[in-house]
Scaffold this active site. Structure first.
Site, PDB file in Angstrom:
ATOM      1  CG  ASN A   1     -18.070  -6.789 -13.142  1.00  0.00           C
ATOM      2  OD1 ASN A   1     -17.976  -7.574 -12.211  1.00  0.00           O
ATOM      3  ND2 ASN A   1     -18.285  -5.494 -12.960  1.00  0.00           N
ATOM      4  CD  GLU A   2     -21.296  -5.302  -9.957  1.00  0.00           C
ATOM      5  OE1 GLU A   2     -21.447  -4.135 -10.336  1.00  0.00           O
ATOM      6  OE2 GLU A   2     -21.043  -5.613  -8.778  1.00  0.00           O
TER       7      GLU A   2
HETATM    8  O1  AHR Z   1     -15.252  -3.635  -6.277  1.00  0.00           O
HETATM    9  C1  AHR Z   1     -15.745  -2.397  -6.613  1.00  0.00           C
HETATM   10  C2  AHR Z   1     -16.851  -2.459  -7.655  1.00  0.00           C
HETATM   11  O2  AHR Z   1     -18.008  -2.990  -7.124  1.00  0.00           O
HETATM   12  C3  AHR Z   1     -16.578  -3.330  -8.839  1.00  0.00           C
HETATM   13  O3  AHR Z   1     -15.863  -2.666  -9.799  1.00  0.00           O
HETATM   14  C4  AHR Z   1     -17.931  -3.658  -9.353  1.00  0.00           C
HETATM   15  O4  AHR Z   1     -17.948  -4.910  -9.997  1.00  0.00           O
HETATM   16  C5  AHR Z   1     -18.790  -3.602  -8.125  1.00  0.00           C
HETATM   17  O5  AHR Z   1     -19.927  -2.874  -8.343  1.00  0.00           O
END
Ligand code: AHR
Length: 685
Positions: free
Chosen positions: A406-407
């Protein structure tokens, strides 16, 4: 009265606004003869992340906070009851743990009972962070061994602690409903009991009560049903005794019997109904940053989230509290099945926000990804398929979608690694997942496929949290995107600056952008707004789609916007030419955004138009290649001011309203309300 004026009159009457007459009229021409791209059936999904207390005490129907006493090095969530002025103490105790995954229990020492009194412990649910009365409150410096509390978390803890003073609702107890209590206890021989379990009003008036005869120096599980004789939204749970002695408690858990689909260890029915109404095509879970963890030691590891609840260690959550993972991998898959939505599991690729596993030690993380697919889909004769079957689901869940990280790889200021660090983990993880399960569709978190990412990128996850103006200005962004690269999944997006706690202005920006996603659905095959839920007393992130406390729930304007797009998704895009009205100011913002499509089965044309301005926008709508007479309906999301929000007191202040427009020909006139999102359905008579 002409047909056009009559139509305008009906719309104004239906939606109660005053149209401001304008000389210029927008022209919308839809060509029904030239169907364009297919709209992806996965376009509108949802993203569940355990943030803002959306898991335990939220969607996961556990009613008690800190059931396993692992949350902090203080018994947060639990306070002492000492009626009659006896001598009572409680403390966390690791001396004889329930098991090694659950090392801490609560020791209750009742040294004396005041005359006619009782002593015990109280849990108010998720009514802020309940702390035993101490002034000033000293928060723990470590959340788990070796994990120091960050300044951000300390701020959140203070905010959560303050919330208990203003929270309106404790446990939501409803008359006639049954609540399932379970707990483990062990008893010192000097304690003669019994223990009384009760649901009470704040003044001690009993709503439901049962005596439990506990015995023995070893841990035993007790299960009790409590049926409420009265309702109270601000109730509390009490375990108490009228005799002296020492009792140890662990895994003290209270669930409503009426969970969604009556599942044991289930989900809150009213919150699930909010999701049912969105008809999500898929559900992305469990994060987000929650899945990454601030550090790897806090990452979501699915194998620690299945099986016996007492054997799930839980995890420290990057959002400032601890999560039990009672809502674990199995429960997520079951939720998707119950909502008829495709599961999209985001697996940690060996990268947290602040640290990463060494690539030479990556194998267990890759194996987790392969085994997760086996758990979801494998035969019951396989190691992981057998565990799924033993949890009550021998049939496969048919997991098709997996996001690798994720990211990660974006070089964000808050962490998540750079492109090289991501590639070092994505490349081997992709190779092994696809070798084991070629049909799994993977999603990458880096923007496009380019070295150092050498493994194929099938779909890439893009995240956007700008202001509404950015979304409007980028509504045509995908019209010119490179079609030779990966498919796009807009996995997280929401208006953030200027959105208040979720206002109409935010929804207008998102809707304008969504017209571009739908028009380009050959490329943008999936999307999900983020985040999904917030308990306002545990708010770390604004805005969110759905707001709840223990008793109430409402959707923000963005929730209704998502509903409009998801419930009115055409099968094919139709070419649409939008001629905007002339304006004097050359710098004026583009007022209207539109997309049109057609349903294959009914042939009806669906036109979505967003008017971001404070003026009514007149339009002439022309349909090429459609039958002469059409019956028309309009569904409109609007309000007087773009800053308008919904609230617990006024939950549908900004909510869609429908109107039957009767018969229309082509062309016909329609006036789009100020600050509105409109869905027109046009169907052959
Ligand atoms: O949705 C909130 C946050 O935003 C998530 O955890 C992350 O993936 C993004 O930076």
């Amino acid at each position: 009265m002409s047909k056009a004026s009559l139509l305008r009159f009906i719309v104004i009457a239906a939606f109660g606004w005053q149209a401001v007459a304008r000389a210029d009229t927008a022209g919308i021409t839809i060509d029904a003869n030239k169907p364009g791209v297919q709209v992806s059936p996965l376009l509108y999904g949802i993203f569940f992340e355990d943030i803002n207390r959306s898991g335990d005490g939220g969607l996961y129907a556990e009613m008690l906070q800190n059931r396993s006493f692992e949350d902090f090095n203080l018994p947060m969530g639990w306070t002492l009851l000492n009626e009659g002025g006896g001598q009572v103490e409680m403390a966390l105790d690791k001396a004889q743990p329930l098991n090694d995954k659950n090392p801490t229990s609560l020791r209750l020492d009742i040294k004396s009972i005041g005359s006619g009194g009782r002593a015990g412990v109280v849990n108010q649910g998720y009514k802020g962070l309940q702390i035993n009365s101490k002034d000033p409150v000293v928060f723990p410096t470590s959340v788990s061994p070796g994990l120091p509390v960050t300044p951000g978390t300390l701020n959140w803890m203070q905010q959560f602690a303050d919330a208990q003073k203003r929270s309106e609702n404790g446990l939501n107890i409803e008359r006639g409903k049954t609540y399932l209590l379970s707990f483990y206890a062990r008893i010192d021989p000097n304690f003669t009991g019994p223990i009384t379990a009760s649901l009470e009003k704040q003044d001690g008036a009993v709503l439901a009560s049962q005596n439990v005869a506990c015995s023995g120096a070893d841990w035993k599980k007790y299960e009790v049903k409590l049926t409420a004789k009265e309702s109270d939204k601000d109730a509390r749970f009490v375990l108490s005794a009228k005799t002296t002695g020492t009792v140890w408690l662990d895994m003290v858990s209270l669930f409503p019997a009426d969970t969604f689909n009556q599942r044991p260890n289930g989900l809150r029915a009213d919150l699930m109904q909010m999701l049912v109404a969105l008809h999500p095509a898929f559900i992305r879970f469990p994060g987000g940053s929650f899945g990454e963890g601030y550090r790897l030691s806090e990452a979501f590891r699915w194998k620690e989230t299945i099986g016996d609840l007492a054997q799930r260690p839980g995890q420290w959550n990057i959002w400032g509290y601890r999560t039990t993972n009672g809502l674990g991998y199995f429960e997520y898959l079951q939720m998707c099945e119950d909502l008829k939505a495709e599961p999209l599991f985001v697996i940690n690729c060996g990268m947290a926000e602040q640290d990463s596993v060494d690539p030479k030690d990556l194998d267990p993380w890759i194996q987790d990804a392969v085994d997760a697919i086996d758990y979801a889909n494998g035969p019951t004769t396989s190691q992981w398929g057998a565990l799924r079957a033993s949890a009550g689901h021998p049939a496969p869940f048919n997991l098709k979608l997996m996001e690798l990280g994720n990211e990660n790889g974006m070089g964000y200021s808050w962490g998540g690694g750079n492109a090289q660090q991501y590639a070092d983990r994505y490349n081997p993880m992709y190779a092994k997942v696809k070798a084991a399960y070629p049909d799994i569709k993977t999603i990458s978190t880096a923007p496009i496929q380019k070295p150092p990412i050498n493994a194929p990128v099938e779909t890439v996850d893009e995240h956007y949290y700008p202001d509404a103006g950015w979304f409007e200005d980028h509504a045509a962004m995908y019209d010119t995107y490179d079609r030779s690269g990966p498919k796009i999944y807009v996995g997280e997006y929401a208006t953030k600056p200027g959105a208040g706690n979720g206002n109409l202005n935010a929804a207008l920006g998102e809707a304008a952008f969504m017209t571009g996603m739908e028009r380009n659905s050959d490329l943008v095959i999936m999307s999900s707004y983020a985040p999904l839920f917030v308990n306002p007393e545990w708010r770390e992130w604004t805005p969110n789609l759905i707001v709840f406390d223990s008793a109430r729930v409402y959707g923000t304007p963005s929730y209704y916007n998502q509903m409009l797009f998801a419930n009115n998704r055409p099968d094919v895009v139709l070419p649409l030419d939008l001629q905007l009205p002339q304006v004097a100011d050359p710098k004026a913002r583009k007022p209207l955004y539109a997309v049109a499509g057609r349903k294959n089965d009914t042939g009806e044309i669906i036109l979505k138009v967003v008017n971001i301005t404070g003026q009514a926008e007149d339009s002439t709508i022309q349909l090429k290649g459609s039958p002469a007479g059409l019956s028309a309906t309009a569904t409109v999301l609007t309000s007087a001011n773009p800053g308008d929000e919904n609230s617990f007191d006024n939950p549908t202040r900004v909510a869609p309203k429908g109107a039957d427009l009767g018969q229309v020909g082509s062309p016909f006139n329609y006036t789009f309300a100020p600050y509105s999102i409109t869905v027109l359905h046009l169907k052959a008579k």
